[in-house]
Enzyme design. Structure first.
Site, PDB file in Angstrom:
ATOM      1  CG  LEU B  70      -2.462   5.423  -2.675  1.00 21.18           C
ATOM      2  CD1 LEU B  70      -2.021   6.167  -3.943  1.00 21.18           C
ATOM      3  CD2 LEU B  70      -1.270   4.740  -2.021  1.00 21.18           C
ATOM      4  CG  ASP B 312      -9.559  -3.722   0.682  1.00 20.47           C
ATOM      5  OD1 ASP B 312      -9.440  -2.483   0.553  1.00 20.47           O
ATOM      6  OD2 ASP B 312     -10.491  -4.258   1.312  1.00 20.47           O
TER       7      ASP B 312
END
Lengths: 318, 444
Positions: B70, B312
């Site tokens: 993130l 991922d």
């Protein structure tokens, strides 16, 4: 020149040898042959590329290739500008694409680029209307080197068809080796590579070459032996133990040369490490065509500049 | 007031359901599943109840993506918790587990708490932080793993910076076991990887790019399997990319090692041939491998060696990717293509639809030991409604993620999330976009 024009050369860029056809390689070599004479004139200059702007953008140090390109451009009357890493905007943190766009904004016709990162010429060729010539990208290709090598061998032997070429040294990190493997194979020669396994890249057999770990075996019956420069600084200790040991097992000496054909040609793209990959007696010996390579370098680069700038298409003859 | 999702094809392997039915949601939780084939009688909705017609659509427990970057705190130009969780919702993902390689790294409770607080305030889906194994991801000293767990971390990982020191990895596994946390390992021997930028093989040879050999991954997979066996720690292998890794994990599972493993959609679909276009969006770590590896990954997924599909998700800014291939950042922005890409395996017949739901939802929730991955009565109503047949074109410019770095640009995919629910609230609708942010009450 008329013959070339008729055959037609359509590529905007010269990015590598791998995607060239036999006919295309022949066009370049024939054109180069016809340009060689210019360099022997008293006034070594023709107006063919008058008004064309050529930028040599070198992100890696180079004396031979850059000078050769510069001389080629000048003999064709082009305006050539050299940009090398220390004087460029690189130090100011400009991206390569921005540099290229800026150059394009100055209406350049040809960009000759050398860069340590493979694929960089492709990236530029895609965004620039100008012709891009790869003067060496990382370990990938060095097309004009292979072209001048092919020209040199063709001059001596008349053809490349059926010849045996042995390339010795650090194949894994060599753009010269890759371009020559593609070029000589396309022209019908057989290619062998020789070196310690640390320098033979995984998958190289799939390129259609034979691998040898013994120098004498690898050069047996060879028509051409091409010695690659060993980058001592980078490789010693990791890829081979010492210069001394490398010279002993993979250095081309008069002794080792006994295994080759009596009329073998010895090549080296330079700069040489005398006494390491090549013994001085061999480099200076009768079979050495190392300086012919350099002479042909200018002719090949003139030919490439000429063909890419549309000389053939618009029918400009020297 | 209750919510009724009516007439969808419900797929929930945890209850053995794969049939048309109704789902009643009350106070944010699954209240009841009504299956006419089992003789349940459909209750009529009252005037105050909200009804969502799901006829022709597929309803599954919300997707749990256990491997997401993130980027916040520290790399907000690449992604933020706000944008990343919007991308998740749009991709049908209801929970993301976010990796610790932020700046500062998530190596202490305070960073974990920051991420969770941000997620509550600005997030759209549930966020589960993964703590660091080592302080600053430097691979030297253990991070404060106990406090990380107390602050909400669901696993530990030095993802992106593999732990080269075997002793530290041993200690990390022992210490994590103490707190019942799984260790997620990004397996890559940095010496063998040797600054490579793509898979080592014929393509890297031809492109003149430095290779990352399969053995760089396999050596560390082997090491970590042995360490997990020795320490008794639960080990999860991130983004498996090679046939050899699949074989090692399969063998370890057979001998009873507590190991699970994930694979990304891009490793299941692309090979290193994609790099030939010099598109820096194909640059990813571990690198895209050979067709043989892709085949082994499919097999491993089908036979259960690989438990989960995770993205991922590694968003990057343009400046990270619009450079020379060797200099470009590793990573693919994956949240918004997870569903469409991984459903290719269902359409091809590699995975049954139930197995696919297990890989994207049930198993990751189980591995991280978090709620989710099921529609059992009483659990928070996190679910994804999918149109399995919808064809759509991948357009990175339309991504909610800030990361437009995808090698799938322009691909036509079949299958798309049409609605995403968190705790019974619709947070995404295909035509209405993002509808709500989560509030504190739904963050478990």
């Amino acid at each position: 020149m008329d013959r070339v024009a008729q055959k037609g050369w359509w590529r905007k860029d010269l990015l590598g040898i791998q995607d060239l056809s036999r006919e295309e390689i022949e066009i370049i070599l024939d054109t180069a042959e016809s340009f060689k004479e210019i360099s022997t004139r008293e006034i070594k200059k023709v107006p063919t590329l008058r008004g064309k702007t050529i930028v040599h953008l070198f992100y890696e140090p180079s004396t031979r290739t850059r000078t050769s390109f510069e001389i080629a451009a000048k003999r064709l009357s082009a305006d050539a500008v050299n940009i090398s890493v220390s004087t460029s905007s690189v130090v100011k943190g400009e991206t390569l694409l921005d540099t290229a766009r800026n150059l394009q904004a100055m209406e350049l016709d040809v960009l000759v680029i050398r860069h340590a990162a493979a694929g960089t010429p492709h990236m530029l060729a895609e965004v620039l209307p100008a012709s891009v010539i790869n003067a060496g990208d990382g370990f990938r290709e060095h097309p004009t080197q292979a072209l001048l090598d092919m020209l040199t061998v063709r001059e001596r032997r008349g053809t490349l068809e059926g010849l045996r070429l042995t390339i010795v040294g650090d194949i894994a990190h060599s753009r010269v080796a890759r371009s020559n493997i593609y070029g000589f194979r396309t022209m019908g020669a057989k290619v062998r590579v020789v070196g310690p396994a640390t320098m033979i890249p995984v998958g190289v057999e799939e390129l259609g070459v034979e691998v040898f770990y013994d120098l004498k075996e690898g050069i047996r019956e060879a028509d051409v032996i091409m010695m690659l420069r060993i980058q001592k600084e980078r490789l010693q200790g990791a890829f081979f133990p010492s210069e001394r040991e490398y010279a002993r097992f993979f250095g081309l000496t008069l002794e080792a040369l006994k295994e080759a054909r009596p009329d073998v040609l010895i090549m080296h793209p330079g700069p040489m490490n005398r006494g390491v990959e090549i013994a001085p007696e061999v480099a200076d010996g009768p079979y050495s065509v190392i300086l012919d390579q350099v002479t042909n370098g200018v002719a090949v680069r003139m030919a490439v500049l000429y063909l890419l700038t549309g000389g053939a298409r618009i029918g400009v003859a020297h | 007031m209750a919510l009724l999702i009516r007439g969808g094809c419900i797929v929930d392997p945890t209850q053995g359901i794969h049939e048309v039915g109704d789902i009643w949601i009350d106070k944010g939780r699954i209240h009841r599943i009504v299956l006419p084939s089992r003789g349940d009688s459909a209750a009529a909705p009252g005037p105050k109840d909200e009804v969502i017609e799901a006829k022709g659509l597929t309803v599954i427990p919300g997707i749990v993506d256990m491997h997401v970057h993130l980027r916040e705190p520290g790399y907000e130009y690449k992604e933020t918790i706000a944008t990343g969780t919007r991308a998740a919702a749009a991709g049908g993902v209801t929970t993301v587990a976010c990796m610790a390689n932020t700046k500062p790294a998530n190596d202490q409770g305070a960073v974990c708490q920051f991420i969770l607080a941000k997620a509550q305030k600005e997030g759209v889906v549930r966020v589960r932080p993964i703590g660091a194994i080592s302080r600053g991801l430097e691979g030297a000293e253990l991070a404060e793993i106990g406090e990380l767990k107390e602050s909400g971390a669901v696993a530990i990982s030095d993802d992106g910076r593999p732990v080269a020191d075997s002793l530290l990895m041993r200690r990390a596994m022992e210490y994590a076991r103490t707190f019942g946390l799984p260790v997620i390992s990004h397996c890559e021997d940095p010496h063998l990887a040797a600054n490579g930028v793509m898979n080592e093989g014929l393509v890297s040879l031809e492109l003149g790019l430095r290779g990352i050999p399969r053995i760089a991954e396999e050596v560390m997979v082997a090491r970590d399997l042995l360490l997990a066996e020795w320490t008794g720690c639960r080990l999860h292998i991130a983004h498996v990319s090679s046939a050899g890794s699949v074989r090692l994990i399969r063998e370890a599972k057979e001998r009873g090692v507590a190991v699970t493993a994930e694979v990304t959609p891009h490793h299941l679909i692309l090979t290193d041939e994609a790099v030939r276009r010099w598109d820096t969006n194909t640059k990813v770590n571990p690198p895209l491998r050979s067709p043989k590896d892709v085949e082994a990954l499919h097999q491993g997924l089908a036979d259960g060696t690989l438990d989960a599909i995770a993205t991922d998700h590694a968003p990057h800014g343009r400046v990270d990717k619009e450079v020379e291939y060797e200099l470009a950042a590793f990573g693919i922005s994956g949240l918004e293509t997870l569903l469409g890409l991984s459903l290719m395996l269902v359409h091809q017949g590699t995975l049954s639809l139930e197995d696919w739901v297990r890989k994207v939802s049930c198993n990751p929730a189980k591995i991280l030991n978090i709620p989710g991955g099921t529609l059992k009565p009483g659990v928070p109503a996190d679910l994804t409604i999918i149109n399995m047949e919808r064809s759509w074109r991948v357009d990175p410019e339309a991504f909610f993620s800030k990361g437009r770095n995808t090698p799938f640009h322009g691909w036509t995919l079949r299958g798309k999330a049409v609605m995403t629910f968190i705790g019974g609230r619709k947070v995404f609708h295909e035509s209405e976009g993002i509808l709500a942010t989560t509030d504190a009450s739904v963050c478990l």
